[in-house]
Design an enzyme around this catalytic site. Structure first.
Site, PDB file in Angstrom:
ATOM      1  N   ARG A 193      28.490 -21.335  17.718  1.00  7.58           N
ATOM      2  CA  ARG A 193      29.372 -20.175  17.581  1.00  7.58           C
ATOM      3  C   ARG A 193      30.810 -20.566  17.343  1.00  7.58           C
ATOM      4  O   ARG A 193      31.679 -19.692  17.255  1.00  7.58           O
ATOM      5  CB  ARG A 193      29.294 -19.372  18.859  1.00  7.58           C
ATOM      6  CG  ARG A 193      28.590 -18.056  18.676  1.00  7.58           C
ATOM      7  CD  ARG A 193      28.595 -17.366  19.984  1.00  7.58           C
ATOM      8  NE  ARG A 193      28.488 -15.959  19.870  1.00  7.58           N
ATOM      9  CZ  ARG A 193      27.333 -15.306  19.931  1.00  7.58           C
ATOM     10  NH1 ARG A 193      26.204 -15.950  20.021  1.00  7.58           N
ATOM     11  NH2 ARG A 193      27.344 -14.001  19.899  1.00  7.58           N
ATOM     12  N   ARG A 204      21.195   0.363  19.735  1.00  5.25           N
ATOM     13  CA  ARG A 204      20.195  -0.649  20.124  1.00  5.25           C
ATOM     14  C   ARG A 204      19.654  -0.392  21.531  1.00  5.25           C
ATOM     15  O   ARG A 204      20.384  -0.010  22.425  1.00  5.25           O
ATOM     16  CB  ARG A 204      20.831  -2.044  20.097  1.00  5.25           C
ATOM     17  CG  ARG A 204      19.877  -3.102  20.674  1.00  5.25           C
ATOM     18  CD  ARG A 204      20.274  -4.496  20.332  1.00  5.25           C
ATOM     19  NE  ARG A 204      21.595  -4.854  20.813  1.00  5.25           N
ATOM     20  CZ  ARG A 204      22.159  -6.035  20.564  1.00  5.25           C
ATOM     21  NH1 ARG A 204      21.526  -6.928  19.838  1.00  5.25           N
ATOM     22  NH2 ARG A 204      23.357  -6.286  21.024  1.00  5.25           N
ATOM     23  N   LYS A 232      19.946 -10.924  13.894  1.00  3.99           N
ATOM     24  CA  LYS A 232      19.482 -12.295  14.149  1.00  3.99           C
ATOM     25  C   LYS A 232      18.234 -12.289  15.034  1.00  3.99           C
ATOM     26  O   LYS A 232      17.238 -12.940  14.729  1.00  3.99           O
ATOM     27  CB  LYS A 232      20.597 -13.127  14.814  1.00  3.99           C
ATOM     28  CG  LYS A 232      21.870 -13.229  13.978  1.00  3.99           C
ATOM     29  CD  LYS A 232      22.930 -14.102  14.630  1.00  3.99           C
ATOM     30  CE  LYS A 232      23.477 -13.546  15.936  1.00  3.99           C
ATOM     31  NZ  LYS A 232      24.250 -12.284  15.811  1.00  3.99           N
ATOM     32  N   ARG A 235      22.273  -2.800  26.323  1.00  3.25           N
ATOM     33  CA  ARG A 235      22.929  -4.013  26.795  1.00  3.25           C
ATOM     34  C   ARG A 235      24.332  -3.682  27.292  1.00  3.25           C
ATOM     35  O   ARG A 235      25.019  -2.848  26.705  1.00  3.25           O
ATOM     36  CB  ARG A 235      22.995  -5.041  25.658  1.00  3.25           C
ATOM     37  CG  ARG A 235      22.052  -6.201  25.883  1.00  3.25           C
ATOM     38  CD  ARG A 235      21.905  -7.055  24.674  1.00  3.25           C
ATOM     39  NE  ARG A 235      23.144  -7.681  24.235  1.00  3.25           N
ATOM     40  CZ  ARG A 235      23.215  -8.590  23.267  1.00  3.25           C
ATOM     41  NH1 ARG A 235      22.110  -8.967  22.654  1.00  3.25           N
ATOM     42  NH2 ARG A 235      24.364  -9.106  22.904  1.00  3.25           N
ATOM     43  N   ARG A 261      33.873  -8.344  20.268  1.00  4.31           N
ATOM     44  CA  ARG A 261      32.897  -9.350  19.806  1.00  4.31           C
ATOM     45  C   ARG A 261      33.059  -9.604  18.314  1.00  4.31           C
ATOM     46  O   ARG A 261      32.927 -10.744  17.858  1.00  4.31           O
ATOM     47  CB  ARG A 261      31.466  -8.875  20.113  1.00  4.31           C
ATOM     48  CG  ARG A 261      31.132  -8.969  21.600  1.00  4.31           C
ATOM     49  CD  ARG A 261      29.948  -8.098  21.982  1.00  4.31           C
ATOM     50  NE  ARG A 261      28.704  -8.482  21.358  1.00  4.31           N
ATOM     51  CZ  ARG A 261      27.649  -7.673  21.249  1.00  4.31           C
ATOM     52  NH1 ARG A 261      27.707  -6.443  21.720  1.00  4.31           N
ATOM     53  NH2 ARG A 261      26.560  -8.113  20.679  1.00  4.31           N
TER      54      ARG A 261
HETATM   55  P1  AP5 Z   1      19.625  -7.539  16.666  1.00  6.00           P
HETATM   56  O1  AP5 Z   1      18.490  -8.197  15.978  1.00  6.00           O
HETATM   57  O2  AP5 Z   1      19.546  -7.349  18.137  1.00  6.00           O
HETATM   58  O3  AP5 Z   1      20.999  -8.229  16.241  1.00  6.00           O
HETATM   59  P2  AP5 Z   1      21.649  -9.627  16.652  1.00  6.00           P
HETATM   60  O4  AP5 Z   1      22.241 -10.211  15.427  1.00  6.00           O
HETATM   61  O5  AP5 Z   1      20.677 -10.444  17.423  1.00  6.00           O
HETATM   62  O6  AP5 Z   1      22.822  -9.076  17.567  1.00  6.00           O
HETATM   63  P3  AP5 Z   1      23.368  -9.583  18.989  1.00  6.00           P
HETATM   64  O7  AP5 Z   1      24.202  -8.466  19.534  1.00  6.00           O
HETATM   65  O8  AP5 Z   1      22.244 -10.094  19.836  1.00  6.00           O
HETATM   66  O9  AP5 Z   1      24.280 -10.742  18.541  1.00  6.00           O
HETATM   67  P4  AP5 Z   1      25.378 -11.425  19.355  1.00  6.00           P
HETATM   68  O10 AP5 Z   1      25.585 -12.632  18.550  1.00  6.00           O
HETATM   69  O11 AP5 Z   1      26.585 -10.604  19.587  1.00  6.00           O
HETATM   70  O12 AP5 Z   1      24.745 -11.546  20.820  1.00  6.00           O
HETATM   71  P5  AP5 Z   1      24.168 -12.789  21.644  1.00  6.00           P
HETATM   72  O13 AP5 Z   1      23.081 -12.296  22.484  1.00  6.00           O
HETATM   73  O14 AP5 Z   1      23.943 -13.949  20.756  1.00  6.00           O
HETATM   74  O15 AP5 Z   1      19.824  -6.107  15.940  1.00  6.00           O
HETATM   75  C1  AP5 Z   1      20.829  -5.193  16.381  1.00  6.00           C
HETATM   76  C2  AP5 Z   1      20.302  -3.744  16.259  1.00  6.00           C
HETATM   77  O16 AP5 Z   1      20.143  -3.406  14.880  1.00  6.00           O
HETATM   78  C3  AP5 Z   1      18.940  -3.513  16.891  1.00  6.00           C
HETATM   79  O17 AP5 Z   1      18.913  -2.238  17.458  1.00  6.00           O
HETATM   80  C4  AP5 Z   1      17.951  -3.617  15.725  1.00  6.00           C
HETATM   81  O18 AP5 Z   1      16.799  -2.825  15.944  1.00  6.00           O
HETATM   82  C5  AP5 Z   1      18.781  -3.085  14.570  1.00  6.00           C
HETATM   83  N1  AP5 Z   1      18.495  -3.746  13.286  1.00  6.00           N
HETATM   84  C6  AP5 Z   1      18.239  -5.065  13.082  1.00  6.00           C
HETATM   85  N2  AP5 Z   1      18.081  -5.335  11.766  1.00  6.00           N
HETATM   86  C7  AP5 Z   1      18.260  -4.133  11.126  1.00  6.00           C
HETATM   87  C8  AP5 Z   1      18.237  -3.746   9.735  1.00  6.00           C
HETATM   88  N3  AP5 Z   1      17.998  -4.648   8.763  1.00  6.00           N
HETATM   89  N4  AP5 Z   1      18.489  -2.446   9.446  1.00  6.00           N
HETATM   90  C9  AP5 Z   1      18.726  -1.532  10.438  1.00  6.00           C
HETATM   91  N5  AP5 Z   1      18.749  -1.836  11.753  1.00  6.00           N
HETATM   92  C10 AP5 Z   1      18.527  -3.134  12.098  1.00  6.00           C
HETATM   93  O19 AP5 Z   1      25.429 -13.146  22.560  1.00  6.00           O
HETATM   94  C11 AP5 Z   1      25.871 -12.294  23.580  1.00  6.00           C
HETATM   95  C12 AP5 Z   1      27.018 -12.948  24.359  1.00  6.00           C
HETATM   96  O20 AP5 Z   1      26.549 -14.151  24.985  1.00  6.00           O
HETATM   97  C13 AP5 Z   1      28.215 -13.401  23.505  1.00  6.00           C
HETATM   98  O21 AP5 Z   1      29.128 -12.359  23.297  1.00  6.00           O
HETATM   99  C14 AP5 Z   1      28.787 -14.531  24.372  1.00  6.00           C
HETATM  100  O22 AP5 Z   1      29.523 -14.005  25.450  1.00  6.00           O
HETATM  101  C15 AP5 Z   1      27.532 -15.181  24.929  1.00  6.00           C
HETATM  102  N6  AP5 Z   1      27.035 -16.281  24.071  1.00  6.00           N
HETATM  103  C16 AP5 Z   1      25.835 -16.326  23.436  1.00  6.00           C
HETATM  104  N7  AP5 Z   1      25.711 -17.468  22.734  1.00  6.00           N
HETATM  105  C17 AP5 Z   1      26.855 -18.166  22.930  1.00  6.00           C
HETATM  106  C18 AP5 Z   1      27.337 -19.410  22.448  1.00  6.00           C
HETATM  107  N8  AP5 Z   1      26.623 -20.185  21.615  1.00  6.00           N
HETATM  108  N9  AP5 Z   1      28.570 -19.812  22.848  1.00  6.00           N
HETATM  109  C19 AP5 Z   1      29.314 -19.062  23.695  1.00  6.00           C
HETATM  110  N10 AP5 Z   1      28.929 -17.865  24.165  1.00  6.00           N
HETATM  111  C20 AP5 Z   1      27.699 -17.417  23.795  1.00  6.00           C
HETATM  112 MG    MG Z   2      20.537 -11.145  19.433  1.00  8.56          MG
END
Ligand code: AP5
Ligand code: MG
Length: 224
Positions: free
Chosen positions: A91, A130, A16, A163, A174
């Site tokens: 979410r 990552r 994402k 992270r 997660r």
């Molecule tokens: P990346 O692009 O970083 O993936 P992502 O989908 O953004 O993954 P996240 O871990 O950020 O998602 P998340 O939803 O768990 O975390 P968030 O920060 O929202 O890519 C991942 C890796 O793969 C990278 O190394 C990249 O280089 C590689 N890659 C990407 N595309 C690729 C491809 N096509 N092929 C190969 N490699 C690839 O949330 C974190 C925490 O915050 C949550 O757990 C929760 O506690 C809290 N939180 C956030 N939002 C909310 C909400 N709305 N409500 C409640 N709690 C929340």
């Molecule tokens: Mg992300």
């Protein structure tokens, strides 16, 4: 032109953030990542950050009232008036309902919910490798998208780190939380007629090309 308001949906590690960075540049949208906003609060040492960090490190969702306050404020800011790209929000169904109400209030509408699909095994591989930059959270992967110099961000020269929530047991948690609380949004947006699916197993450029073409078509249809 009508504003373009998008949601990026998909499991942790689906890509994402990776795609959001590119789409933001393509379409001049405000990239709104609740995860990045929470991590900024943690880094600044705020009370909200300290409270949120407990949930994040456990792989659980941060309570809705914290998130909804942040989003209501952020989507009303000037740079989000021509369109936004939500990454990691909503979410759960409560957050999706709250977003729908905010959009109705602002006489705005959702253009599409973009679902990036990948398997659990791929999620674990991606998150374990990552690295993110300390300054702005630019995203890399040691194998799939390495920086030019080891552990240094190509874009701003800051150090790359792992992270806190990218440990294997937290990743598993997660994924469970995603399945239970977030995956129901796939049907939710399908029923609303705005869901678009993308094969996230392809390389980042291919995924980007597909999403960009779809969004470009939706924007053209909006103009007609
Ligand atoms: P990346 O692009 O970083 O993936 P992502 O989908 O953004 O993954 P996240 O871990 O950020 O998602 P998340 O939803 O768990 O975390 P968030 O920060 O929202 O890519 C991942 C890796 O793969 C990278 O190394 C990249 O280089 C590689 N890659 C990407 N595309 C690729 C491809 N096509 N092929 C190969 N490699 C690839 O949330 C974190 C925490 O915050 C949550 O757990 C929760 O506690 C809290 N939180 C956030 N939002 C909310 C909400 N709305 N409500 C409640 N709690 C929340
Ligand atoms: Mg992300």
């Amino acid at each position: 032109m009508a504003e373009t308001n998008l949601i990026l949906l998909g499991p942790p590690g689906a890509g994402k953030g990776t795609q959001a960075e590119r789409l933001q540049a393509d379409f001049a949208l405000a990239h709104i990542s609740t995860g990045d906003m929470l991590r900024a609060q943690v880094a600044q040492g705020t009370e909200l950050g300290a409270e949120a960090q407990k949930f994040m490190n456990a792989g659980e969702l941060v309570p809705d009232e914290v998130i909804l306050g942040m989003i209501a404020q952020r989507i009303s800011e000037q740079d989000a008036q021509d369109g936004f790209l939500l990454d990691g929000f909503p979410r759960n169904v409560e957050q999706a309902d709250a977003l729908a109400a905010m959009l109705v209030d602002g006489q705005r509408r959702l253009t599409a919910a973009l679902l990036i699909e990948v398997s659990d095994d791929e999620v674990v591989r991606r998150l374990a490798g990552r690295r993110v930059c300390m300054k702005s959270g630019h995203v890399y992967h040691v194998e799939f998208d390495p920086p030019k110099h080891e552990d240094v961000c190509d874009q701003d020269g800051s150090r790359l780190i792992q992270r806190e929530d990218d440990r294997e047991e937290t990743i598993r948690r997660r994924l469970e939380v995603y399945r239970r609380q977030t995956a129901p949004l796939i049907d939710y947006y399908e029923d609303a007629g705005v869901l678009r699916r993308f094969d996230g197993r392809r390389n980042p450029n291919e995924v980007h090309n597909h999403i960009r073409a779809t969004v470009a078509t939706l924007r053209m249809e909006d103009k007609l």
